[in-house]
Scaffold this motif. Sequence first.
Motif, PDB file in Angstrom:
ATOM      1  N   LEU A   1      48.665  42.970  30.363  1.00 48.90           N
ATOM      2  CA  LEU A   1      47.309  43.059  29.817  1.00 48.90           C
ATOM      3  C   LEU A   1      46.606  44.343  30.247  1.00 48.90           C
ATOM      4  O   LEU A   1      45.869  44.949  29.467  1.00 48.90           O
ATOM      5  N   VAL A   2      46.818  44.772  31.477  1.00 48.60           N
ATOM      6  CA  VAL A   2      46.222  46.035  31.930  1.00 48.60           C
ATOM      7  C   VAL A   2      46.771  47.195  31.107  1.00 48.60           C
ATOM      8  O   VAL A   2      46.020  48.095  30.689  1.00 48.60           O
ATOM      9  N   CYS A   3      48.070  47.194  30.848  1.00 45.51           N
ATOM     10  CA  CYS A   3      48.641  48.253  30.009  1.00 45.51           C
ATOM     11  C   CYS A   3      48.019  48.241  28.615  1.00 45.51           C
ATOM     12  O   CYS A   3      47.687  49.301  28.067  1.00 45.51           O
ATOM     13  N   LEU A   4      47.837  47.058  28.039  1.00 48.25           N
ATOM     14  CA  LEU A   4      47.216  46.956  26.721  1.00 48.25           C
ATOM     15  C   LEU A   4      45.782  47.480  26.750  1.00 48.25           C
ATOM     16  O   LEU A   4      45.355  48.221  25.856  1.00 48.25           O
ATOM     17  N   GLU A   5      45.045  47.097  27.790  1.00 45.40           N
ATOM     18  CA  GLU A   5      43.658  47.543  27.917  1.00 45.40           C
ATOM     19  C   GLU A   5      43.582  49.061  28.062  1.00 45.40           C
ATOM     20  O   GLU A   5      42.761  49.726  27.419  1.00 45.40           O
ATOM     21  N   LEU A   6      44.423  49.624  28.909  1.00 45.55           N
ATOM     22  CA  LEU A   6      44.381  51.062  29.151  1.00 45.55           C
ATOM     23  C   LEU A   6      44.775  51.868  27.918  1.00 45.55           C
ATOM     24  O   LEU A   6      44.260  52.971  27.689  1.00 45.55           O
ATOM     25  N   LYS A   7      45.671  51.326  27.123  1.00 40.27           N
ATOM     26  CA  LYS A   7      46.111  52.012  25.918  1.00 40.27           C
ATOM     27  C   LYS A   7      45.233  51.701  24.709  1.00 40.27           C
ATOM     28  O   LYS A   7      45.434  52.272  23.632  1.00 40.27           O
ATOM     29  N   GLY A   8      44.294  50.778  24.873  1.00 37.18           N
ATOM     30  CA  GLY A   8      43.415  50.445  23.764  1.00 37.18           C
ATOM     31  C   GLY A   8      44.120  49.710  22.633  1.00 37.18           C
ATOM     32  O   GLY A   8      43.733  49.835  21.470  1.00 37.18           O
ATOM     33  N   ILE A   9      45.151  48.932  22.971  1.00 37.67           N
ATOM     34  CA  ILE A   9      45.914  48.188  21.971  1.00 37.67           C
ATOM     35  C   ILE A   9      45.270  46.818  21.790  1.00 37.67           C
ATOM     36  O   ILE A   9      45.155  46.054  22.757  1.00 37.67           O
ATOM     37  N   PRO A  10      44.847  46.465  20.580  1.00 37.34           N
ATOM     38  CA  PRO A  10      44.238  45.151  20.374  1.00 37.34           C
ATOM     39  C   PRO A  10      45.265  44.031  20.541  1.00 37.34           C
ATOM     40  O   PRO A  10      46.427  44.180  20.154  1.00 37.34           O
TER      41      PRO A  10
ATOM     42  N   ILE B   1      49.743  50.059  38.741  1.00 32.72           N
ATOM     43  CA  ILE B   1      49.288  48.875  38.009  1.00 32.72           C
ATOM     44  C   ILE B   1      49.974  47.619  38.527  1.00 32.72           C
ATOM     45  O   ILE B   1      49.334  46.591  38.771  1.00 32.72           O
ATOM     46  N   THR B   2      51.288  47.691  38.715  1.00 34.74           N
ATOM     47  CA  THR B   2      52.032  46.502  39.113  1.00 34.74           C
ATOM     48  C   THR B   2      51.680  46.058  40.518  1.00 34.74           C
ATOM     49  O   THR B   2      51.496  44.862  40.781  1.00 34.74           O
ATOM     50  N   LEU B   3      51.592  46.989  41.449  1.00 38.55           N
ATOM     51  CA  LEU B   3      51.219  46.613  42.814  1.00 38.55           C
ATOM     52  C   LEU B   3      49.841  45.952  42.833  1.00 38.55           C
ATOM     53  O   LEU B   3      49.640  44.910  43.477  1.00 38.55           O
ATOM     54  N   ALA B   4      48.894  46.536  42.126  1.00 42.94           N
ATOM     55  CA  ALA B   4      47.544  45.969  42.095  1.00 42.94           C
ATOM     56  C   ALA B   4      47.538  44.601  41.427  1.00 42.94           C
ATOM     57  O   ALA B   4      46.791  43.708  41.827  1.00 42.94           O
ATOM     58  N   ALA B   5      48.373  44.415  40.411  1.00 40.63           N
ATOM     59  CA  ALA B   5      48.439  43.132  39.715  1.00 40.63           C
ATOM     60  C   ALA B   5      48.904  42.027  40.650  1.00 40.63           C
ATOM     61  O   ALA B   5      48.378  40.909  40.618  1.00 40.63           O
TER      62      ALA B   5
ATOM     63  N   GLY C   1      43.688  51.240  50.106  1.00 34.77           N
ATOM     64  CA  GLY C   1      42.996  52.236  49.298  1.00 34.77           C
ATOM     65  C   GLY C   1      43.462  52.228  47.856  1.00 34.77           C
ATOM     66  O   GLY C   1      42.646  52.334  46.931  1.00 34.77           O
ATOM     67  N   LEU C   2      44.778  52.107  47.663  1.00 37.69           N
ATOM     68  CA  LEU C   2      45.305  52.058  46.300  1.00 37.69           C
ATOM     69  C   LEU C   2      44.753  50.847  45.555  1.00 37.69           C
ATOM     70  O   LEU C   2      44.349  50.946  44.390  1.00 37.69           O
ATOM     71  N   LEU C   3      44.742  49.693  46.212  1.00 34.15           N
ATOM     72  CA  LEU C   3      44.236  48.480  45.567  1.00 34.15           C
ATOM     73  C   LEU C   3      42.762  48.621  45.198  1.00 34.15           C
ATOM     74  O   LEU C   3      42.342  48.220  44.105  1.00 34.15           O
ATOM     75  N   GLU C   4      41.986  49.201  46.089  1.00 31.97           N
ATOM     76  CA  GLU C   4      40.563  49.391  45.806  1.00 31.97           C
ATOM     77  C   GLU C   4      40.367  50.271  44.575  1.00 31.97           C
ATOM     78  O   GLU C   4      39.527  49.982  43.714  1.00 31.97           O
ATOM     79  N   ARG C   5      41.140  51.350  44.488  1.00 28.35           N
ATOM     80  CA  ARG C   5      41.017  52.254  43.340  1.00 28.35           C
ATOM     81  C   ARG C   5      41.446  51.560  42.044  1.00 28.35           C
ATOM     82  O   ARG C   5      40.785  51.702  41.004  1.00 28.35           O
ATOM     83  N   ALA C   6      42.540  50.827  42.100  1.00 27.10           N
ATOM     84  CA  ALA C   6      43.048  50.185  40.892  1.00 27.10           C
ATOM     85  C   ALA C   6      42.114  49.083  40.417  1.00 27.10           C
ATOM     86  O   ALA C   6      41.790  48.986  39.222  1.00 27.10           O
ATOM     87  N   TRP C   7      41.658  48.244  41.331  1.00 26.30           N
ATOM     88  CA  TRP C   7      40.802  47.124  40.949  1.00 26.30           C
ATOM     89  C   TRP C   7      39.442  47.583  40.428  1.00 26.30           C
ATOM     90  O   TRP C   7      38.749  46.819  39.759  1.00 26.30           O
ATOM     91  N   ALA C   8      39.061  48.831  40.724  1.00 29.47           N
ATOM     92  CA  ALA C   8      37.801  49.365  40.203  1.00 29.47           C
ATOM     93  C   ALA C   8      37.914  49.818  38.749  1.00 29.47           C
ATOM     94  O   ALA C   8      36.890  50.055  38.098  1.00 29.47           O
ATOM     95  N   LEU C   9      39.131  49.939  38.227  1.00 31.58           N
ATOM     96  CA  LEU C   9      39.321  50.351  36.836  1.00 31.58           C
ATOM     97  C   LEU C   9      38.747  49.290  35.897  1.00 31.58           C
ATOM     98  O   LEU C   9      38.836  48.091  36.155  1.00 31.58           O
ATOM     99  N   SER C  10      38.204  49.736  34.776  1.00 32.64           N
ATOM    100  CA  SER C  10      37.587  48.792  33.835  1.00 32.64           C
ATOM    101  C   SER C  10      38.591  47.774  33.318  1.00 32.64           C
ATOM    102  O   SER C  10      38.235  46.626  33.037  1.00 32.64           O
ATOM    103  N   ALA C  11      39.869  48.158  33.202  1.00 30.82           N
ATOM    104  CA  ALA C  11      40.887  47.218  32.724  1.00 30.82           C
ATOM    105  C   ALA C  11      41.026  46.043  33.675  1.00 30.82           C
ATOM    106  O   ALA C  11      41.070  44.873  33.245  1.00 30.82           O
TER     107      ALA C  11
ATOM    108  N   LEU D   1      39.609  41.901  33.139  1.00 27.33           N
ATOM    109  CA  LEU D   1      40.450  40.723  33.359  1.00 27.33           C
ATOM    110  C   LEU D   1      39.940  39.868  34.503  1.00 27.33           C
ATOM    111  O   LEU D   1      40.047  38.639  34.466  1.00 27.33           O
ATOM    112  N   ALA D   2      39.368  40.492  35.525  1.00 30.28           N
ATOM    113  CA  ALA D   2      38.860  39.742  36.676  1.00 30.28           C
ATOM    114  C   ALA D   2      37.768  38.765  36.265  1.00 30.28           C
ATOM    115  O   ALA D   2      37.645  37.684  36.858  1.00 30.28           O
ATOM    116  N   THR D   3      36.982  39.118  35.256  1.00 28.09           N
ATOM    117  CA  THR D   3      35.936  38.211  34.777  1.00 28.09           C
ATOM    118  C   THR D   3      36.539  36.884  34.326  1.00 28.09           C
ATOM    119  O   THR D   3      36.037  35.810  34.658  1.00 28.09           O
ATOM    120  N   TYR D   4      37.632  36.969  33.576  1.00 30.63           N
ATOM    121  CA  TYR D   4      38.307  35.754  33.126  1.00 30.63           C
ATOM    122  C   TYR D   4      39.019  35.050  34.286  1.00 30.63           C
ATOM    123  O   TYR D   4      38.969  33.825  34.418  1.00 30.63           O
TER     124      TYR D   4
END
Length: 250
Positions: A20-29, A166-170, A192-202, A206-209
Amino acid sequence: MSEPVTIIGNYLSPYVRKVLVCLELKGIPYRIDPIAPFVGNEEFSRLSPLRRIPVLLDGGLVLNDSTVICEYLQDRYPDPSLYPSGAVPRAQARWLEEYADSQLGDVIVWRMFFQKGVRRFLFNEGTDDDVVRKARDEELPVALDYLESQLPERGWIFGELSIADITLAAFFRNAVFVCHDVDASRWPRVAGLLERAWALSAFQTLATYENDMLRTPLDQQRSVLAAMGAPLTETTLGNAPARYGMRRLA
C-alpha cells in the motif's frame, strides 16, 4: 492511469502495508478488500492458493507475495523509482527487504503481534508469554544489532527512498502495535530511519486506518473503514469462519 488495482489484505499486515505504501507513493489508484487470510472464503483460496496476503488483482492478472507485487508495480509504473539504480545497491535493497519479510516477520509478526493480538482476539487462544518474552528480549535485539550495522547515520539507506526503507518501516509498525518501541539510545540509526519513514504522508494515511482497526473486532472492521472513507471493494472475500492457513503472510 488505468482502472484501480485491487488489493486483498488487512491494513494491519506489514506485507500489505508495504504494498500500500508503494501504491500511495506512486499515486496508483487502488481498492482494498481488508480481510485477514484466516477468514478468506473459497474464492480467496482460489486466488491465493497458499492463503496468504496480500493479493493484487490488475485486470486479469492475479499476483501473490508482497515482493513480487512491489516489483511488478515498479516495472509497470517506474516513476518514482522505489529501487536503487545499479546492480549492487538494488541487490542490497532486495536483501534488506527479504530480511524484513523473513526474520522480522518471524520475530515481530508471529512471535509478538500474532501472539498478543491475533491469536487472542481472533482464535480466543491464550498468549504464550515465553514466546513473546524471547522474541522481545533476545531475538529482536539481535535483529536490531544487525540492522544498526547496515544503516546510515542519517537519510535513506541508499540515498533515495527505496523498498528497503519502506519494508523495514512497515514491519516495525507492528512492533509499535504491541507497545514495543526501538530504543533510540541503543539503536539510533534504526530509530531515526523509522521516524523519517513514518513521517511520510503514505505511512501517515495508512496509520489513520490502522489505529482504528486495532480497536475494532475483525467482523466490524469493514463497516468502520467504510465510514472513514477507505477505498473499499464493493464485495469481500472475508466471510468464512476463522481458520489457520499457511504460516507466513507474504
